[in-house]
Design a protein around this motif. Sequence first.
Motif, PDB file in Angstrom:
ATOM      1  N   LYS A  16      21.820  -4.978   5.283  1.00 35.95           N
ATOM      2  CA  LYS A  16      22.212  -5.908   6.269  1.00 35.95           C
ATOM      3  C   LYS A  16      23.748  -5.817   6.355  1.00 35.95           C
ATOM      4  N   HIS A  17      24.377  -5.477   5.252  1.00 33.31           N
ATOM      5  CA  HIS A  17      25.909  -5.407   5.408  1.00 33.31           C
ATOM      6  C   HIS A  17      26.303  -4.197   5.924  1.00 33.31           C
ATOM      7  N   LEU A  18      25.755  -3.102   5.916  1.00 36.24           N
ATOM      8  CA  LEU A  18      26.103  -1.997   6.749  1.00 36.24           C
ATOM      9  C   LEU A  18      25.887  -2.201   8.092  1.00 36.24           C
ATOM     10  N   LYS A  19      27.054  -2.726   8.934  1.00 36.88           N
ATOM     11  CA  LYS A  19      26.876  -3.196  10.326  1.00 36.88           C
ATOM     12  C   LYS A  19      27.628  -2.356  11.384  1.00 36.88           C
ATOM     13  N   ASN A  20      28.469  -1.353  10.872  1.00 36.30           N
ATOM     14  CA  ASN A  20      29.292  -0.537  11.960  1.00 36.30           C
ATOM     15  C   ASN A  20      29.678   0.670  11.672  1.00 36.30           C
ATOM     16  N   LYS A  21      30.067   1.475  12.519  1.00 36.46           N
ATOM     17  CA  LYS A  21      30.175   2.759  12.454  1.00 36.46           C
ATOM     18  C   LYS A  21      31.085   3.399  11.366  1.00 36.46           C
ATOM     19  N   LYS A  22      32.079   2.474  11.337  1.00 35.94           N
ATOM     20  CA  LYS A  22      33.314   2.651  10.412  1.00 35.94           C
ATOM     21  C   LYS A  22      32.822   2.683   8.850  1.00 35.94           C
ATOM     22  N   HIS A  23      31.711   1.771   8.655  1.00 35.92           N
ATOM     23  CA  HIS A  23      31.006   1.383   7.266  1.00 35.92           C
ATOM     24  C   HIS A  23      30.159   2.659   7.207  1.00 35.92           C
ATOM     25  N   TRP A  24      29.282   3.270   8.316  1.00 37.27           N
ATOM     26  CA  TRP A  24      28.572   3.907   7.873  1.00 37.27           C
ATOM     27  C   TRP A  24      29.248   5.352   7.530  1.00 37.27           C
ATOM     28  N   ASN A  25      30.143   5.600   8.541  1.00 34.85           N
ATOM     29  CA  ASN A  25      30.944   7.033   8.059  1.00 34.85           C
ATOM     30  C   ASN A  25      31.606   6.961   6.941  1.00 34.85           C
ATOM     31  N   SER A  26      32.100   5.775   6.332  1.00 34.41           N
ATOM     32  CA  SER A  26      32.914   5.846   5.070  1.00 34.41           C
ATOM     33  C   SER A  26      32.232   6.145   3.982  1.00 34.41           C
ATOM     34  N   PHE A  27      30.709   6.170   4.071  1.00 34.80           N
ATOM     35  CA  PHE A  27      29.797   6.354   2.949  1.00 34.80           C
ATOM     36  C   PHE A  27      28.990   7.742   3.119  1.00 34.80           C
ATOM     37  N   THR A  28      28.926   8.079   4.525  1.00 35.98           N
ATOM     38  CA  THR A  28      28.261   9.383   4.695  1.00 35.98           C
ATOM     39  C   THR A  28      28.831  10.415   5.206  1.00 35.98           C
ATOM     40  N   THR A  29      30.137  10.580   5.030  1.00 36.19           N
ATOM     41  CA  THR A  29      30.982  11.692   5.567  1.00 36.19           C
ATOM     42  C   THR A  29      31.906  12.153   4.288  1.00 36.19           C
ATOM     43  N   ALA A  30      32.813  12.997   4.391  1.00 35.48           N
ATOM     44  CA  ALA A  30      33.651  13.596   3.556  1.00 35.48           C
ATOM     45  C   ALA A  30      34.600  12.388   3.193  1.00 35.48           C
ATOM     46  N   PHE A  31      34.859  11.314   4.087  1.00 35.87           N
ATOM     47  CA  PHE A  31      35.749  10.399   3.692  1.00 35.87           C
ATOM     48  C   PHE A  31      35.401   9.861   2.302  1.00 35.87           C
ATOM     49  N   PHE A  32      34.293   9.667   1.860  1.00 30.80           N
ATOM     50  CA  PHE A  32      33.532   9.179   0.486  1.00 30.80           C
ATOM     51  C   PHE A  32      33.626  10.200  -0.253  1.00 30.80           C
ATOM     52  N   ARG A  33      34.614   9.960  -1.328  1.00 32.11           N
ATOM     53  CA  ARG A  33      34.678  11.213  -2.211  1.00 32.11           C
ATOM     54  C   ARG A  33      33.881  10.717  -3.731  1.00 32.11           C
ATOM     55  N   ASP A  34      33.327  12.253  -4.135  1.00 30.84           N
ATOM     56  CA  ASP A  34      32.555  11.882  -5.328  1.00 30.84           C
ATOM     57  C   ASP A  34      33.442  11.613  -6.598  1.00 30.84           C
ATOM     58  N   THR A  99      24.776  13.970  -6.752  1.00 32.25           N
ATOM     59  CA  THR A  99      26.272  13.971  -6.242  1.00 32.25           C
ATOM     60  C   THR A  99      26.139  14.176  -4.744  1.00 32.25           C
ATOM     61  N   ALA A 100      27.570  13.860  -4.273  1.00 31.55           N
ATOM     62  CA  ALA A 100      27.613  13.975  -2.862  1.00 31.55           C
ATOM     63  C   ALA A 100      28.111  15.469  -2.263  1.00 31.55           C
ATOM     64  N   PRO A 101      27.550  15.962  -1.319  1.00 33.26           N
ATOM     65  CA  PRO A 101      27.549  17.092  -0.653  1.00 33.26           C
ATOM     66  C   PRO A 101      29.247  17.589  -0.458  1.00 33.26           C
ATOM     67  N   SER A 102      29.719  18.696  -0.588  1.00 35.24           N
ATOM     68  CA  SER A 102      31.033  18.890  -0.432  1.00 35.24           C
ATOM     69  C   SER A 102      31.222  19.093   1.309  1.00 35.24           C
ATOM     70  N   ASN A 103      30.287  19.300   1.902  1.00 37.88           N
ATOM     71  CA  ASN A 103      30.388  19.530   3.230  1.00 37.88           C
ATOM     72  C   ASN A 103      29.662  18.125   3.891  1.00 37.88           C
ATOM     73  N   ALA A 104      29.735  17.164   3.432  1.00 38.33           N
ATOM     74  CA  ALA A 104      29.212  15.942   4.266  1.00 38.33           C
ATOM     75  C   ALA A 104      29.674  15.506   5.339  1.00 38.33           C
ATOM     76  N   GLY A 105      31.005  15.925   5.786  1.00 41.34           N
ATOM     77  CA  GLY A 105      31.504  15.519   6.885  1.00 41.34           C
ATOM     78  C   GLY A 105      31.307  16.523   7.972  1.00 41.34           C
ATOM     79  N   VAL A 106      30.745  17.699   7.622  1.00 38.62           N
ATOM     80  CA  VAL A 106      30.679  18.831   8.816  1.00 38.62           C
ATOM     81  C   VAL A 106      29.143  18.606   9.511  1.00 38.62           C
ATOM     82  N   ASN A 107      29.422  18.574  10.919  1.00 39.87           N
ATOM     83  CA  ASN A 107      28.375  18.531  11.466  1.00 39.87           C
ATOM     84  C   ASN A 107      27.195  19.746  11.711  1.00 39.87           C
ATOM     85  N   SER A 108      26.078  19.650  11.533  1.00 39.30           N
ATOM     86  CA  SER A 108      25.319  20.683  11.670  1.00 39.30           C
ATOM     87  C   SER A 108      24.485  20.858  12.921  1.00 39.30           C
TER      88      SER A 108
END
Length: 108
Positions: A16-34, A99-108
């Motif tokens: 319930k704490h994951l409420k906005n685009k910025k939060h989602w993208n900070s954890f599911t894109t290349a912004f989040f570093r392993d 681990t996190a994927p190295s291409n997490a920020g790349v759209n497929s």
Amino acid sequence: MRQLHLHVISQDFNSKHLKNKKHWNSFTTAFFRDSVDVMEEISGCGKARLKDDVKVLSMELRCHRCRSAHPSIPRLKSHITNCQALFPANLVENGRLVTAPSNAGVNS
């Protein structure tokens, strides 16, 4: 000495704490570093460099498993509750997420 802020997260993202685009993208894109990558950088350079990837935080919302796009957080959360897509092979080892994927920020 600057602090290093570290998050350890699960891959269900059903909070319930994951409420906005910025939060989602900070954890599911290349912004989040392993953490392994950050530790290697600290070992090699003596520090971790902050990347200025603010534009990544405003990317469209995509499922972290199947990469389908969704117009809003509620619609995305509804989707991830039922998404049956397998995690990418580079995330799984012996049936566990590793681990996190190295291409997490790349759209497929």
